[in-house]
Design a protein around this motif. Sequence first.
Motif, PDB file in Angstrom:
ATOM      1  N   SER A  14      -6.605  -5.936   5.906  1.00  0.00           N
ATOM      2  CA  SER A  14      -5.740  -4.765   5.843  1.00  0.00           C
ATOM      3  C   SER A  14      -4.710  -5.164   4.800  1.00  0.00           C
ATOM      4  O   SER A  14      -3.740  -4.362   4.549  1.00  0.00           O
ATOM      5  N   THR A  15      -4.215  -6.428   4.508  1.00  0.00           N
ATOM      6  CA  THR A  15      -2.941  -6.719   3.662  1.00  0.00           C
ATOM      7  C   THR A  15      -3.656  -7.292   2.679  1.00  0.00           C
ATOM      8  O   THR A  15      -4.375  -8.080   2.477  1.00  0.00           O
ATOM      9  N   THR A  16      -3.096  -7.171   1.407  1.00  0.00           N
ATOM     10  CA  THR A  16      -3.480  -7.443  -0.046  1.00  0.00           C
ATOM     11  C   THR A  16      -2.200  -8.619  -0.313  1.00  0.00           C
ATOM     12  O   THR A  16      -1.034  -8.303  -0.513  1.00  0.00           O
ATOM     13  N   LEU A  17      -2.701  -9.884  -0.572  1.00  0.00           N
ATOM     14  CA  LEU A  17      -1.819 -10.949  -1.368  1.00  0.00           C
ATOM     15  C   LEU A  17      -1.886 -10.660  -2.677  1.00  0.00           C
ATOM     16  O   LEU A  17      -2.842 -10.571  -3.378  1.00  0.00           O
ATOM     17  N   VAL A  18      -0.830 -10.481  -3.016  1.00  0.00           N
ATOM     18  CA  VAL A  18      -0.493 -10.198  -4.595  1.00  0.00           C
ATOM     19  C   VAL A  18       0.023 -11.446  -5.140  1.00  0.00           C
ATOM     20  O   VAL A  18       1.062 -11.816  -4.761  1.00  0.00           O
ATOM     21  N   ILE A  19      -0.403 -12.048  -5.866  1.00  0.00           N
ATOM     22  CA  ILE A  19      -0.237 -13.435  -6.519  1.00  0.00           C
ATOM     23  C   ILE A  19       0.341 -13.047  -8.151  1.00  0.00           C
ATOM     24  O   ILE A  19      -0.290 -12.515  -9.111  1.00  0.00           O
ATOM     25  N   ASP A  20       1.650 -13.219  -8.273  1.00  0.00           N
ATOM     26  CA  ASP A  20       2.333 -13.204  -9.547  1.00  0.00           C
ATOM     27  C   ASP A  20       2.412 -14.472 -10.235  1.00  0.00           C
ATOM     28  O   ASP A  20       3.648 -14.946 -10.186  1.00  0.00           O
ATOM     29  N   ASP A  72       2.460  -3.863 -22.673  1.00  0.00           N
ATOM     30  CA  ASP A  72       1.356  -2.780 -23.406  1.00  0.00           C
ATOM     31  C   ASP A  72       2.136  -2.226 -24.381  1.00  0.00           C
ATOM     32  O   ASP A  72       1.721  -1.079 -25.147  1.00  0.00           O
ATOM     33  N   THR A  73       3.186  -2.732 -24.880  1.00  0.00           N
ATOM     34  CA  THR A  73       3.892  -2.213 -26.172  1.00  0.00           C
ATOM     35  C   THR A  73       3.458  -2.915 -27.294  1.00  0.00           C
ATOM     36  O   THR A  73       2.891  -3.933 -27.420  1.00  0.00           O
ATOM     37  N   PRO A  74       3.615  -2.445 -28.876  1.00  0.00           N
ATOM     38  CA  PRO A  74       3.298  -2.969 -29.967  1.00  0.00           C
ATOM     39  C   PRO A  74       3.483  -4.284 -29.945  1.00  0.00           C
ATOM     40  O   PRO A  74       2.932  -5.275 -30.659  1.00  0.00           O
ATOM     41  N   SER A  75       4.988  -4.694 -29.823  1.00  0.00           N
ATOM     42  CA  SER A  75       5.422  -6.174 -29.700  1.00  0.00           C
ATOM     43  C   SER A  75       5.920  -6.352 -28.237  1.00  0.00           C
ATOM     44  O   SER A  75       6.085  -5.204 -27.361  1.00  0.00           O
ATOM     45  N   TYR A  76       5.836  -7.731 -28.057  1.00  0.00           N
ATOM     46  CA  TYR A  76       6.014  -7.983 -26.368  1.00  0.00           C
ATOM     47  C   TYR A  76       7.526  -7.570 -25.996  1.00  0.00           C
ATOM     48  O   TYR A  76       8.504  -7.536 -26.744  1.00  0.00           O
ATOM     49  N   SER A  77       7.567  -6.909 -25.041  1.00  0.00           N
ATOM     50  CA  SER A  77       8.625  -6.449 -24.361  1.00  0.00           C
ATOM     51  C   SER A  77       8.826  -7.076 -22.669  1.00  0.00           C
ATOM     52  O   SER A  77       7.810  -6.854 -21.999  1.00  0.00           O
ATOM     53  N   GLU A  78       9.625  -7.937 -22.356  1.00  0.00           N
ATOM     54  CA  GLU A  78       9.921  -8.636 -21.230  1.00  0.00           C
ATOM     55  C   GLU A  78      10.024  -7.539 -20.227  1.00  0.00           C
ATOM     56  O   GLU A  78       9.345  -7.465 -19.147  1.00  0.00           O
ATOM     57  N   HIS A  79      10.898  -6.371 -20.573  1.00  0.00           N
ATOM     58  CA  HIS A  79      10.929  -5.292 -19.496  1.00  0.00           C
ATOM     59  C   HIS A  79       9.840  -4.645 -19.145  1.00  0.00           C
ATOM     60  O   HIS A  79       9.460  -4.438 -18.021  1.00  0.00           O
ATOM     61  N   ARG A  80       8.969  -4.223 -20.172  1.00  0.00           N
ATOM     62  CA  ARG A  80       7.794  -3.731 -20.059  1.00  0.00           C
ATOM     63  C   ARG A  80       6.673  -4.523 -19.074  1.00  0.00           C
ATOM     64  O   ARG A  80       6.078  -4.058 -18.253  1.00  0.00           O
ATOM     65  N   ASP A  81       6.734  -5.694 -19.324  1.00  0.00           N
ATOM     66  CA  ASP A  81       6.132  -6.746 -18.770  1.00  0.00           C
ATOM     67  C   ASP A  81       6.085  -6.725 -17.276  1.00  0.00           C
ATOM     68  O   ASP A  81       5.238  -6.543 -16.446  1.00  0.00           O
ATOM     69  N   LEU A  82       7.607  -6.700 -17.001  1.00  0.00           N
ATOM     70  CA  LEU A  82       7.922  -6.725 -15.570  1.00  0.00           C
ATOM     71  C   LEU A  82       7.742  -5.496 -15.023  1.00  0.00           C
ATOM     72  O   LEU A  82       7.225  -5.278 -13.638  1.00  0.00           O
ATOM     73  N   GLU A  83       7.646  -4.399 -15.640  1.00  0.00           N
ATOM     74  CA  GLU A  83       7.384  -3.035 -14.928  1.00  0.00           C
ATOM     75  C   GLU A  83       5.895  -2.965 -14.803  1.00  0.00           C
ATOM     76  O   GLU A  83       5.549  -2.244 -13.729  1.00  0.00           O
ATOM     77  N   ARG A  84       5.046  -3.295 -15.876  1.00  0.00           N
ATOM     78  CA  ARG A  84       3.596  -3.301 -15.364  1.00  0.00           C
ATOM     79  C   ARG A  84       3.259  -4.175 -14.157  1.00  0.00           C
ATOM     80  O   ARG A  84       2.552  -3.710 -13.275  1.00  0.00           O
ATOM     81  N   ARG A  85       3.652  -5.224 -14.109  1.00  0.00           N
ATOM     82  CA  ARG A  85       3.334  -6.377 -12.985  1.00  0.00           C
ATOM     83  C   ARG A  85       3.800  -5.567 -11.555  1.00  0.00           C
ATOM     84  O   ARG A  85       3.447  -5.534 -10.780  1.00  0.00           O
ATOM     85  N   THR A  86       5.115  -4.830 -11.837  1.00  0.00           N
ATOM     86  CA  THR A  86       5.513  -4.260 -10.354  1.00  0.00           C
ATOM     87  C   THR A  86       4.467  -2.893  -9.991  1.00  0.00           C
ATOM     88  O   THR A  86       4.614  -2.884  -8.822  1.00  0.00           O
ATOM     89  N   GLU A  87       4.082  -2.414 -11.154  1.00  0.00           N
ATOM     90  CA  GLU A  87       3.286  -1.056 -10.945  1.00  0.00           C
ATOM     91  C   GLU A  87       1.778  -1.715 -10.252  1.00  0.00           C
ATOM     92  O   GLU A  87       1.300  -1.125  -9.274  1.00  0.00           O
ATOM     93  N   ILE A  88       1.504  -2.953 -10.591  1.00  0.00           N
ATOM     94  CA  ILE A  88       0.134  -3.631  -9.986  1.00  0.00           C
ATOM     95  C   ILE A  88       0.659  -3.718  -8.739  1.00  0.00           C
ATOM     96  O   ILE A  88      -0.210  -3.535  -7.567  1.00  0.00           O
TER      97      ILE A  88
END
Length: 206
Positions: A14-20, A72-88
Amino acid sequence: FKGKMTDVSAHAGSTTLVIDPGHGGIDGGAQGADGSRESDINLAIALKLRALAEFYGQDNIMTRQDDSTKSDTPSYSEHRDLERRTEIINEAPNPVLISIHQNCYPTSQPSGAQVLYSAYTGGEQLGKLCHANLITYLDPSNRRVAEPASKGLYITAHAKCPAILVECGFMSNQGDVEKLCDGEYQTALASVLLASFLQYTSGERI
């Protein structure tokens, strides 16, 4: 494992271990004097943690499983990377997060692991349990204590679940780096992380 692992592994539970595994791709994180990259060490530990979770039939998701970012931006974005991880993380069913990182300091003296925990319900209990296990089983001389994660740490601040960020050691300390690059020590770290997760989800508190 046979074939390529997917981002999601479904088993009964019932619990999902999310590994980041922190950082990745163009963002290598901290670097050791020998050229070792934090992102590579984070991923190595995370993959071992996942393998152990698979062995125990534990539901798990990884925010990355190779040397890449989630930006998922044309050039690397640390903020977007963190946003996407948080969405996952937040899209996972009943998630509990373990984010794997390494520490760094301007001088080489500091060493040892430390757990930072989120303010979300359960974060403190998981964090203190994991930190105590890391000290007991891997580094009894460690005098660090588990602490609340800074509000500036995006993932632990925005994850809607019990969440911890584990600083497994210092990239600025050569002794730590040698251990962190050793496969057996990585497996030992992963074992303590999984054991802590299983203790927490079974209701054990410290």
